[in-house]
Design a protein around this motif. Structure first.
Motif, PDB file in Angstrom:
ATOM      1  N   LEU A 138       0.829  -1.211   0.000  1.00  0.00           N
ATOM      2  CA  LEU A 138       0.000   0.000   0.000  1.00  0.00           C
ATOM      3  C   LEU A 138       0.859   1.254   0.000  1.00  0.00           C
ATOM      4  O   LEU A 138       0.608   2.197  -0.756  1.00  0.00           O
ATOM      5  CB  LEU A 138      -0.934  -0.010   1.213  1.00  0.00           C
ATOM      6  N   ASN A 139       1.878   1.276   0.835  1.00  0.00           N
ATOM      7  CA  ASN A 139       2.761   2.437   0.935  1.00  0.00           C
ATOM      8  C   ASN A 139       3.482   2.694  -0.388  1.00  0.00           C
ATOM      9  O   ASN A 139       3.519   3.835  -0.877  1.00  0.00           O
ATOM     10  CB  ASN A 139       3.758   2.210   2.079  1.00  0.00           C
ATOM     11  N   VAL A 140       4.040   1.666  -0.974  1.00  0.00           N
ATOM     12  CA  VAL A 140       4.780   1.800  -2.231  1.00  0.00           C
ATOM     13  C   VAL A 140       3.852   2.289  -3.337  1.00  0.00           C
ATOM     14  O   VAL A 140       4.199   3.199  -4.104  1.00  0.00           O
ATOM     15  CB  VAL A 140       5.463   0.469  -2.612  1.00  0.00           C
ATOM     16  N   THR A 141       2.663   1.721  -3.431  1.00  0.00           N
ATOM     17  CA  THR A 141       1.713   2.135  -4.465  1.00  0.00           C
ATOM     18  C   THR A 141       1.374   3.613  -4.335  1.00  0.00           C
ATOM     19  O   THR A 141       1.389   4.352  -5.328  1.00  0.00           O
ATOM     20  CB  THR A 141       0.426   1.279  -4.404  1.00  0.00           C
ATOM     21  N   ALA A 142       1.080   4.051  -3.123  1.00  0.00           N
ATOM     22  CA  ALA A 142       0.735   5.462  -2.905  1.00  0.00           C
ATOM     23  C   ALA A 142       1.878   6.381  -3.318  1.00  0.00           C
ATOM     24  O   ALA A 142       1.667   7.387  -3.999  1.00  0.00           O
ATOM     25  CB  ALA A 142       0.357   5.691  -1.443  1.00  0.00           C
ATOM     26  N   PHE A 143       3.091   6.055  -2.913  1.00  0.00           N
ATOM     27  CA  PHE A 143       4.235   6.894  -3.276  1.00  0.00           C
ATOM     28  C   PHE A 143       4.455   6.915  -4.785  1.00  0.00           C
ATOM     29  O   PHE A 143       4.686   7.974  -5.373  1.00  0.00           O
ATOM     30  CB  PHE A 143       5.511   6.405  -2.574  1.00  0.00           C
ATOM     31  N   LEU A 144       4.405   5.756  -5.417  1.00  0.00           N
ATOM     32  CA  LEU A 144       4.683   5.688  -6.843  1.00  0.00           C
ATOM     33  C   LEU A 144       3.705   6.506  -7.673  1.00  0.00           C
ATOM     34  O   LEU A 144       4.110   7.248  -8.567  1.00  0.00           O
ATOM     35  CB  LEU A 144       4.678   4.232  -7.314  1.00  0.00           C
ATOM     36  N   VAL A 145       2.424   6.380  -7.418  1.00  0.00           N
ATOM     37  CA  VAL A 145       1.460   7.095  -8.253  1.00  0.00           C
ATOM     38  C   VAL A 145       1.470   8.591  -7.989  1.00  0.00           C
ATOM     39  O   VAL A 145       1.089   9.372  -8.859  1.00  0.00           O
ATOM     40  CB  VAL A 145       0.029   6.514  -8.146  1.00  0.00           C
ATOM     41  N   SER A 146       1.949   9.009  -6.820  1.00  0.00           N
ATOM     42  CA  SER A 146       2.014  10.449  -6.563  1.00  0.00           C
ATOM     43  C   SER A 146       2.967  11.135  -7.532  1.00  0.00           C
ATOM     44  O   SER A 146       2.744  12.276  -7.915  1.00  0.00           O
ATOM     45  CB  SER A 146       2.431  10.725  -5.111  1.00  0.00           C
ATOM     46  N   GLY A 147       3.997  10.440  -7.950  1.00  0.00           N
ATOM     47  CA  GLY A 147       4.924  11.015  -8.913  1.00  0.00           C
ATOM     48  C   GLY A 147       4.305  11.235 -10.273  1.00  0.00           C
ATOM     49  O   GLY A 147       4.568  12.239 -10.935  1.00  0.00           O
ATOM     50  N   LEU A 148       3.465  10.318 -10.695  1.00  0.00           N
ATOM     51  CA  LEU A 148       2.829  10.473 -12.007  1.00  0.00           C
ATOM     52  C   LEU A 148       1.866  11.659 -12.014  1.00  0.00           C
ATOM     53  O   LEU A 148       1.819  12.423 -12.968  1.00  0.00           O
ATOM     54  CB  LEU A 148       2.084   9.197 -12.392  1.00  0.00           C
ATOM     55  N   GLY A 149       1.092  11.790 -10.953  1.00  0.00           N
ATOM     56  CA  GLY A 149       0.103  12.866 -10.905  1.00  0.00           C
ATOM     57  C   GLY A 149       0.711  14.254 -10.915  1.00  0.00           C
ATOM     58  O   GLY A 149       0.105  15.201 -11.411  1.00  0.00           O
ATOM     59  N   THR A 150       1.923  14.381 -10.406  1.00  0.00           N
ATOM     60  CA  THR A 150       2.556  15.702 -10.346  1.00  0.00           C
ATOM     61  C   THR A 150       3.371  16.026 -11.590  1.00  0.00           C
ATOM     62  O   THR A 150       3.637  17.193 -11.855  1.00  0.00           O
ATOM     63  CB  THR A 150       3.479  15.808  -9.112  1.00  0.00           C
ATOM     64  N   THR A 151       3.759  15.009 -12.346  1.00  0.00           N
ATOM     65  CA  THR A 151       4.645  15.230 -13.488  1.00  0.00           C
ATOM     66  C   THR A 151       3.960  15.068 -14.831  1.00  0.00           C
ATOM     67  O   THR A 151       4.410  15.620 -15.830  1.00  0.00           O
ATOM     68  CB  THR A 151       5.833  14.247 -13.414  1.00  0.00           C
ATOM     69  N   VAL A 152       2.894  14.305 -14.868  1.00  0.00           N
ATOM     70  CA  VAL A 152       2.180  14.040 -16.111  1.00  0.00           C
ATOM     71  C   VAL A 152       0.753  14.563 -15.926  1.00  0.00           C
ATOM     72  O   VAL A 152      -0.156  13.806 -15.602  1.00  0.00           O
ATOM     73  CB  VAL A 152       2.184  12.525 -16.451  1.00  0.00           C
ATOM     74  N   PRO A 153       0.550  15.868 -16.104  1.00  0.00           N
ATOM     75  CA  PRO A 153      -0.739  16.473 -15.750  1.00  0.00           C
ATOM     76  C   PRO A 153      -1.943  15.899 -16.492  1.00  0.00           C
ATOM     77  O   PRO A 153      -3.059  15.922 -15.958  1.00  0.00           O
ATOM     78  CB  PRO A 153      -0.550  17.952 -16.070  1.00  0.00           C
ATOM     79  N   GLU A 154      -1.745  15.346 -17.673  1.00  0.00           N
ATOM     80  CA  GLU A 154      -2.900  14.829 -18.414  1.00  0.00           C
ATOM     81  C   GLU A 154      -3.522  13.592 -17.771  1.00  0.00           C
ATOM     82  O   GLU A 154      -4.623  13.190 -18.135  1.00  0.00           O
ATOM     83  CB  GLU A 154      -2.539  14.533 -19.873  1.00  0.00           C
ATOM     84  N   VAL A 155      -2.850  12.971 -16.784  1.00  0.00           N
ATOM     85  CA  VAL A 155      -3.440  11.807 -16.124  1.00  0.00           C
ATOM     86  C   VAL A 155      -4.461  12.201 -15.058  1.00  0.00           C
ATOM     87  O   VAL A 155      -5.213  11.369 -14.586  1.00  0.00           O
ATOM     88  CB  VAL A 155      -2.378  10.871 -15.494  1.00  0.00           C
ATOM     89  N   VAL A 156      -4.482  13.469 -14.692  1.00  0.00           N
ATOM     90  CA  VAL A 156      -5.377  13.933 -13.634  1.00  0.00           C
ATOM     91  C   VAL A 156      -6.644  14.523 -14.237  1.00  0.00           C
ATOM     92  O   VAL A 156      -6.594  15.323 -15.169  1.00  0.00           O
ATOM     93  CB  VAL A 156      -4.671  14.982 -12.741  1.00  0.00           C
ATOM     94  N   GLY A 157      -7.785  14.095 -13.705  1.00  0.00           N
ATOM     95  CA  GLY A 157      -9.075  14.571 -14.183  1.00  0.00           C
ATOM     96  C   GLY A 157      -9.488  15.876 -13.517  1.00  0.00           C
ATOM     97  O   GLY A 157      -8.670  16.577 -12.925  1.00  0.00           O
ATOM     98  N   GLU A 158     -10.758  16.165 -13.601  1.00  0.00           N
ATOM     99  CA  GLU A 158     -11.324  17.376 -13.023  1.00  0.00           C
ATOM    100  C   GLU A 158     -11.631  17.162 -11.539  1.00  0.00           C
ATOM    101  O   GLU A 158     -11.824  16.022 -11.108  1.00  0.00           O
ATOM    102  CB  GLU A 158     -12.619  17.745 -13.756  1.00  0.00           C
ATOM    103  N   PRO A 159     -11.716  18.246 -10.755  1.00  0.00           N
ATOM    104  CA  PRO A 159     -12.103  18.101  -9.346  1.00  0.00           C
ATOM    105  C   PRO A 159     -13.498  17.492  -9.229  1.00  0.00           C
ATOM    106  O   PRO A 159     -14.319  17.599 -10.146  1.00  0.00           O
ATOM    107  CB  PRO A 159     -12.101  19.538  -8.822  1.00  0.00           C
TER     108      PRO A 159
END
Length: 141
Positions: free
Chosen positions: A26-47
């Motif tokens: 769980l910890n590793v998964t949370a850390f890993l995906v946080s990097g994608l959301g901050t660096t690849v903005p197109e992966v993040v949807g609308e609020p």
């Protein structure tokens, strides 16, 4: 309203080493995906917003596939992600002994690429490319 399922031409995948404890997964998964959301903005949807108008943070616009693999398969996947220059995040076993971002980055920086003791890898990119990178990994139980 269109009821057809949405099919993405990209994929977000996390590969975890198969010998991790449940809390580590769980910890590793949370850390890993946080990097994608901050660096690849197109992966993040609308609020998000509920019916009462309360706002919530945006999340990934597409599912995250979580797989598991042996240490050898994870190392091979890392090499394939590098060779395809796909956006990626790594988590090494050394990071379980650190307690902050500065020490995490120093722990990764201290080890040559081929010597990283990977326990997790997140990768994002075109579906076909990501499928080739994670070949040999299996669905997380």
């Amino acid at each position: 309203m269109d009821a057809a399922p949405v099919r993405f031409d990209t994929k977000i995948t996390v590969v975890l080493r198969d010998d991790l404890e449940p809390w580590q997964r769980l910890n590793v998964t949370a850390f890993l995906v946080s990097g994608l959301g901050t660096t690849v903005p197109e992966v993040v949807g609308e609020p998000y917003e509920d019916a009462d108008g309360i706002s919530y943070l945006p999340m990934f616009r597409q599912p995250v596939l979580v797989l598991e693999a042996s240490k050898e398969t994870l190392t091979a996947a890392h090499g394939r992600a590098l060779s395809r220059a796909l956006p990626r995040a790594v988590f090494t076993s050394d990071l379980f002994a650190t307690g902050n971002d500065r020490d995490n980055r120093a722990a990764v920086r201290a080890v040559p690429t081929g010597g990283l003791d990977l326990v997790g890898l997140a990768v994002y990119g075109p579906r076909n490319a990501v499928d080739k990178v994670v070949k040999g990994a299996r669905m997380h139980p």
